[in-house]
Scaffold this active site. Structure first.
Site, PDB file in Angstrom:
ATOM      1  N   GLY A 135     -67.515  62.015 -37.607  1.00 46.52           N
ATOM      2  CA  GLY A 135     -68.968  62.145 -37.036  1.00 46.52           C
ATOM      3  C   GLY A 135     -68.925  62.631 -35.610  1.00 46.52           C
ATOM      4  O   GLY A 135     -67.712  62.329 -34.924  1.00 46.52           O
ATOM      5  N   GLY A 148     -69.689  60.758 -28.939  1.00 42.68           N
ATOM      6  CA  GLY A 148     -68.175  60.906 -28.851  1.00 42.68           C
ATOM      7  C   GLY A 148     -67.831  61.604 -30.066  1.00 42.68           C
ATOM      8  O   GLY A 148     -68.728  62.048 -30.962  1.00 42.68           O
ATOM      9  N   THR A 149     -66.618  61.341 -30.611  1.00 45.62           N
ATOM     10  CA  THR A 149     -66.154  61.867 -31.790  1.00 45.62           C
ATOM     11  C   THR A 149     -65.646  60.523 -32.511  1.00 45.62           C
ATOM     12  O   THR A 149     -64.879  59.600 -32.217  1.00 45.62           O
ATOM     13  CB  THR A 149     -64.980  62.744 -31.653  1.00 45.62           C
ATOM     14  OG1 THR A 149     -65.396  63.758 -30.738  1.00 45.62           O
ATOM     15  CG2 THR A 149     -64.567  63.470 -33.046  1.00 45.62           C
ATOM     16  N   VAL A 150     -65.873  60.693 -33.929  1.00 42.28           N
ATOM     17  CA  VAL A 150     -65.462  59.610 -34.846  1.00 42.28           C
ATOM     18  C   VAL A 150     -64.552  60.131 -35.829  1.00 42.28           C
ATOM     19  O   VAL A 150     -64.685  60.968 -36.557  1.00 42.28           O
ATOM     20  CB  VAL A 150     -66.472  58.835 -35.485  1.00 42.28           C
ATOM     21  CG1 VAL A 150     -65.972  57.587 -36.251  1.00 42.28           C
ATOM     22  CG2 VAL A 150     -67.591  58.103 -34.546  1.00 42.28           C
ATOM     23  N   ASP A 191     -79.638  50.760 -28.538  1.00 41.62           N
ATOM     24  CA  ASP A 191     -79.599  52.045 -29.376  1.00 41.62           C
ATOM     25  C   ASP A 191     -80.001  51.872 -30.906  1.00 41.62           C
ATOM     26  O   ASP A 191     -79.261  52.477 -31.586  1.00 41.62           O
ATOM     27  CB  ASP A 191     -78.493  52.998 -28.915  1.00 41.62           C
ATOM     28  CG  ASP A 191     -78.967  54.363 -28.957  1.00 41.62           C
ATOM     29  OD1 ASP A 191     -79.946  54.801 -29.548  1.00 41.62           O
ATOM     30  OD2 ASP A 191     -77.694  55.132 -28.973  1.00 41.62           O
ATOM     31  N   GLY A 242     -71.108  63.390 -31.807  1.00 40.24           N
ATOM     32  CA  GLY A 242     -72.384  63.444 -31.232  1.00 40.24           C
ATOM     33  C   GLY A 242     -72.278  63.155 -29.786  1.00 40.24           C
ATOM     34  O   GLY A 242     -71.259  63.349 -29.245  1.00 40.24           O
ATOM     35  N   GLY A 243     -73.359  62.749 -29.226  1.00 42.96           N
ATOM     36  CA  GLY A 243     -73.307  62.600 -27.742  1.00 42.96           C
ATOM     37  C   GLY A 243     -72.352  61.475 -27.684  1.00 42.96           C
ATOM     38  O   GLY A 243     -71.951  61.394 -26.388  1.00 42.96           O
ATOM     39  N   LYS A 280     -63.064  55.481 -32.933  1.00 44.69           N
ATOM     40  CA  LYS A 280     -64.310  56.364 -32.068  1.00 44.69           C
ATOM     41  C   LYS A 280     -63.529  56.468 -30.764  1.00 44.69           C
ATOM     42  O   LYS A 280     -63.185  55.903 -29.988  1.00 44.69           O
ATOM     43  CB  LYS A 280     -65.405  55.420 -31.901  1.00 44.69           C
ATOM     44  CG  LYS A 280     -66.693  56.179 -31.063  1.00 44.69           C
ATOM     45  CD  LYS A 280     -67.858  55.439 -31.347  1.00 44.69           C
ATOM     46  CE  LYS A 280     -68.240  54.714 -29.856  1.00 44.69           C
ATOM     47  NZ  LYS A 280     -69.816  54.197 -29.949  1.00 44.69           N
TER      48      LYS A 280
END
Ligand code: NAG
Ligand code: NAG
Ligand code: NAG
Ligand code: NAG
Ligand code: NAG
Ligand code: NAG
Ligand code: NAG
Ligand code: NAG
Ligand code: NAG
Ligand code: NAG
Length: 776
Positions: free
Chosen positions: A455, A460-462, A573, A457-458, A476
């Protein structure tokens, strides 16, 4: 004592005599090449056997020589062949089969009118006997003069075949000639074929000597050893003084056979084999070999290799072993010892050396040089090099390690590691949150391999990975966070690590040793709710039951966060992308990156507006005042999303429909709910249920936060809806029959298992009750 003193000088004297006598003996041995008791010299010229001057001293009469002392002068004696008709005088005899003979120079002299004035011609140059031939390689037939012609007429020793050769000279002045060259100008030469014995030389003048007699009155013709005559212009004049010049004669062993008296005899040539058969006449003695020269008749003897002496003699004058070592003719190298053996010698390298010990071989090599020294050097050098390499590598690694350790410590501290540790210590929950080392996580993610990214996105990275204990985790890596927020971050980590809710993605731990803190979550295999709703392939699998269950579970989480967790937590969120589903479609709320803890004494906090457009509470957007009701709004949007399967914001839709929440509210106002609901979930019998849920969503989407229900209320209402609808019995389509057991399984484990301190027992029983109802 006295007696000894008297005897001593005599002893010394005797010893000295002995030593000197040994010297004399050894000296005479050296020159003793003649038979014992025979003259071995004529003047300075040695006379080796088979030649000899007296009976019993020569092999046979062919080898008889005469040592002639000239009368009335002190001139040295001349050694001459006994039966020669020529004025030959031997200057050297070699046991290899040659002798050097001074032979007469033939000449013809003329006066100015070119009349012959003198003629010293010895036309028949007879060599002693058959078997004595002119050495063809060493000699040249030579003519000197300015206007002369001469002929060489020989006969071959093998077949008496006549052979004739000759040459002519010409010159007009001494300046014409070339010194050292006998090419016709003043001098000419002709080579002689092998095997020539008797020779007649004849000569004449070609153009007369009248024009040249001043400087060249005579012409000369002779056979001469090449080396002994080098032509010069002066010879045109001065050769008048010369009567004899050396030539090389080959000799070999022939048998002298007397027929009658001494006058009638003949010489017989034999082969080695024939000669060997007649022992009495065989000339080759011990330690010799016999050979037959190609250019003459008869045979010759020679010492075997490694022997020296006279091959025609026996005993100590014959062929005896050469002590190469003593004579210093060995080929033993330095550092090798010479050992004489019969017929040869050996070279043995000294101790500590190896090799064949020969100068023409590999010589002696110092073993120390060769092995230990060389190998020591090589091994020393290589070990040294290896050490340097190892040391360099080690230092490099050490520096790297140290640097990364320093960096890790720095990051750890920067990221609030100490604070976290303290907190964990005081809270006594160190076993809940694990602080992972960067090393562990690097191994888990294959050094953050791009292929492991699940994953991005805004936030970060998973990365997906496996810990050493085989636990499947999602790691993460957040985007760079505000360093001033570290304390809050730590708090969040602590709180989240304490949140042990079945529907919250479990935070297993974190890593503070990297620049960006890393969070380690349990891995949820089935992806996000967003994917399930908006992927046409999976959306049909989300039955209404499943959707409501997910909604209920999410509401449960939020309810729990808002009212049970202490201090309360606002997720901030909530969206379909942050709801993960496990293999049983159980919701797992994730991403607390934006979450805020609400201090106990405050109902609202001011923060920078943060969230996802479409889900974002409009009131919060305007006021920046964050309350729990913001989560309620977002949940309302999520509920609408679940009911409609529509994107929360879509620019594909007309402007008024772009924002799903607003669009949904306007649809509700127009009482046209069914138009917007996902066709997959709408059935005759559940319209009422859907309306109820839609109403709940509508309340959640109230503009004013105060007007929205709390999450606890929402959860309870959803629970009630599910319960009242008696979902399990509503419909029995083939699809649902399949789904029901799933629901049961799901139900059984449903709830807030685990930390009972965190989740009040009462709520649990309520939920369990529901499950039992549903399960039946
Ligand atoms: C040598 O000397 C003797 C006596 O002195 C004399 O009779 C003889 O002729 C000389 N011989 C020669 C060749 O001169
Ligand atoms: C050769 O010897 C004979 C006497 O034996 C002598 O008369 C003659 O002059 C000699 N010839 C030469 C070239 O010496
Ligand atoms: C050369 O010799 C011949 C015969 O001996 C003689 O007749 C003649 O005069 C000589 N010529 C000269 C120039 O000496
Ligand atoms: C001639 O003499 C040389 C040495 O001077 C020798 O090597 C050679 O065998 C002899 N015989 C012939 C036919 O050349
Ligand atoms: C040399 O001349 C003599 C006398 O003229 C003769 O008997 C002999 O055969 C000749 N020898 C050669 C080799 O021609
Ligand atoms: C040849 O040698 C002689 C002396 O040996 C000398 O006088 C003469 O000038 C030389 N000639 C040439 C052409 O070199
Ligand atoms: C010798 O010299 C004279 C005069 O120069 C000449 O005529 C004659 O041909 C010469 N003879 C020879 C043999 O060269
Ligand atoms: C030829 O001339 C040279 C130079 O004068 C001299 O040394 C040599 O002995 C001469 N050769 C003979 C065979 O006389
Ligand atoms: C050896 O040679 C001699 C002399 O020619 C002869 O008398 C004798 O029979 C020979 N012996 C043998 C074994 O040929
Ligand atoms: C051969 O050589 C050996 C060694 O030098 C010596 O003892 C022996 O006498 C020699 N044989 C003859 C026949 O000369």
């Amino acid at each position: 004592m006295n007696a000894w003193l008297l005897v001593l000088p005599q002893v010394i004297l005797v010893l000295m005599i002995l030593i000197s006598s040994i010297k004399i003996i050894s000296a005479s041995e050296k020159t003793g090449i003649a038979k014992p008791g025979c003259d071995d010299h004529c003047g300075d010229i040695p006379i080796p056997f088979p030649f000899g001057t007296r009976d019993g001293c020569y092999l046979n009469l062919l080898f008889r020589v005469v040592c002639a002392y000239p009368e009335n002068t002190s001139d040295p004696p001349e050694l001459i062949l006994w039966d020669i008709n020529s004025n030959g005088s031997i200057t050297h005899i070699s046991l290899e089969g040659q002798l050097t003979l001074l032979m007469a120079v033939n000449r013809r002299c003329y006066n100015r009118s070119s009349e012959l004035t003198s003629d010293l011609l010895d036309p028949w140059m007879r060599l002693n006997a058959p078997g004595f031939t002119i050495n063809s390689t060493a000699n040249m037939f030579t003519v000197v003069g300015c206007s002369d012609i001469a002929f060489f007429e020989g006969s071959n020793i093998f077949d008496s075949q006549k052979y004739r050769t000759g040459c002519m000279t010409f010159c007009q002045s001494a300046a014409d000639v070339i010194n050292g060259s006998c090419s016709g100008l003043g001098c000419c030469q002709a080579s002689i074929p092998p095997g020539q014995s008797g020779v007649n030389i004849s000569m004449d003048t070609s153009f007369g000597h009248s024009n040249v007699s001043d400087f060249n009155p005579c012409g000369y013709a002779f056979v001469v050893e090449k080396e002994a005559f080098i032509f010069s212009s002066a010879n045109l004049t001065n050769m008048i003084e010369v009567t004899r010049l050396p030539m090389v004669i080959d000799w070999s062993i022939l048998d002298w056979v007397l027929t009658a008296g001494i006058v009638d005899w003949f010489a017989t040539a034999r082969t080695c084999e024939a000669a060997r058969k007649n022992n009495t006449l065989y000339a080759c003695k011990g330690n010799t070999s016999c050979y037959e020269p190609e250019t003459t008749i008869g045979y010759r003897c020679s010492c075997l290799p490694g022997y020296q002496g006279n091959p025609y003699l026996d005993g100590i004058d014959g062929c005896t072993d050469i002590d190469e070592c003593q004579d210093n003719i060995h080929n033993c190298a330095k550092d090798s010892a010479c050992y004489n053996i019969v017929g040869s010698h050996e070279c043995n390298c000294r101790k500590g050396y190896r090799g064949d010990g020969r100068t023409d071989g590999e010589g002696c090599i110092h073993i120390a040089d060769d092995t230990s020294k060389f190998y020591k050097l090589v091994t020393g050098a290589s070990v040294g090099a290896l050490c340097i390499v190892i040391a360099t590598v080690w230092l490099y690694i050490w520096f790297r390690r140290r640097k990364s350790m320093v960096m890790r410590d720095k990051f750890f501290n920067d990221n609030g590691g100490m604070l976290l540790k303290q907190q964990l210590a005081t809270q006594g929950s160190g076993n809940v949150t694990v602080i992972f080392s960067i090393h562990e996580l690097k191994i888990a993610t294959n050094n953050f391999d791009g292929n492991k990214i699940i994953g991005e996105g805004g936030f970060g990275t998973v990365y997906h990975g496996f810990l050493a204990d085989n636990r499947e985790v999602a790691i993460k890596k957040s985007k760079l966070i505000d360093r001033t927020q570290i304390g809050t971050f730590i708090n969040e980590v602590i709180v989240l690590s304490q949140v042990n809710h079945r529907n919250i993605v479990k935070l297993l731990g974190c890593c503070l040793e990297s620049e960006i803190p890393l969070l380690v979550y349990e891995f949820i295999e089935n992806g996000t709710l967003f994917e399930h709703i908006h992927d046409t392939r999976t959306t049909s699998k989300l039955s209404l039951e499943r959707r409501l269950r997910i909604a209920l579970e999410t509401a449960g989480v939020l309810s729990y966060l808002h009212s049970v967790a202490s201090p309360p937590i606002i997720h901030r969120d909530i969206k379909s992308r942050n709801i993960l589903l496990d293999k049983n479609y159980t919701a797992k709320v994730s991403d607390f990156g934006a979450s805020r803890l609400v201090p106990q004494d405050q109902a609202q906090i001011s923060t920078m507006v943060q969230g996802t457009f479409g889900y974002l509470d409009p009131e919060y957007m305007q006021t920046s005042k964050l309350t729990e009701k913001s989560d309620v709004y977002s949940f309302g949007v999520l509920l609408v999303e679940l009911l409609t399967s529509m994107k929360v914001v879509s620019f594909d839709r007309p402007e008024e429909e772009r924002n799903l929440a607003n669009y949904f509210l306007s649809i509700l106002k127009r009482k046209r709910l069914l138009e917007i609901l996902d066709g997959n979930i709408v059935h005759e019998m559940n319209v009422k249920l859907l309306e109820e849920v839609a109403n709940l969503a509508k309340r959640c989407l109230k503009v004013k936060g105060e007007d929205r229900p709390t999450m606890k209320e929402v959860a309870m209402e959803l629970e009630g809806t599910l319960k009242l609808s008696k979902l399990g019995k509503v419909k029995k389509g083939p699809k649902e029959q399949e789904m029901e057991p799933l629901l049961v399984v799901q139900s059984r484990s449903f709830g807030f298992v685990g930390n009972e301190n965190i989740f009040p027992q009462g709520d649990m029983s309520e939920v369990m009750h529901l499950e039992n109802e549903g399960g039946r």
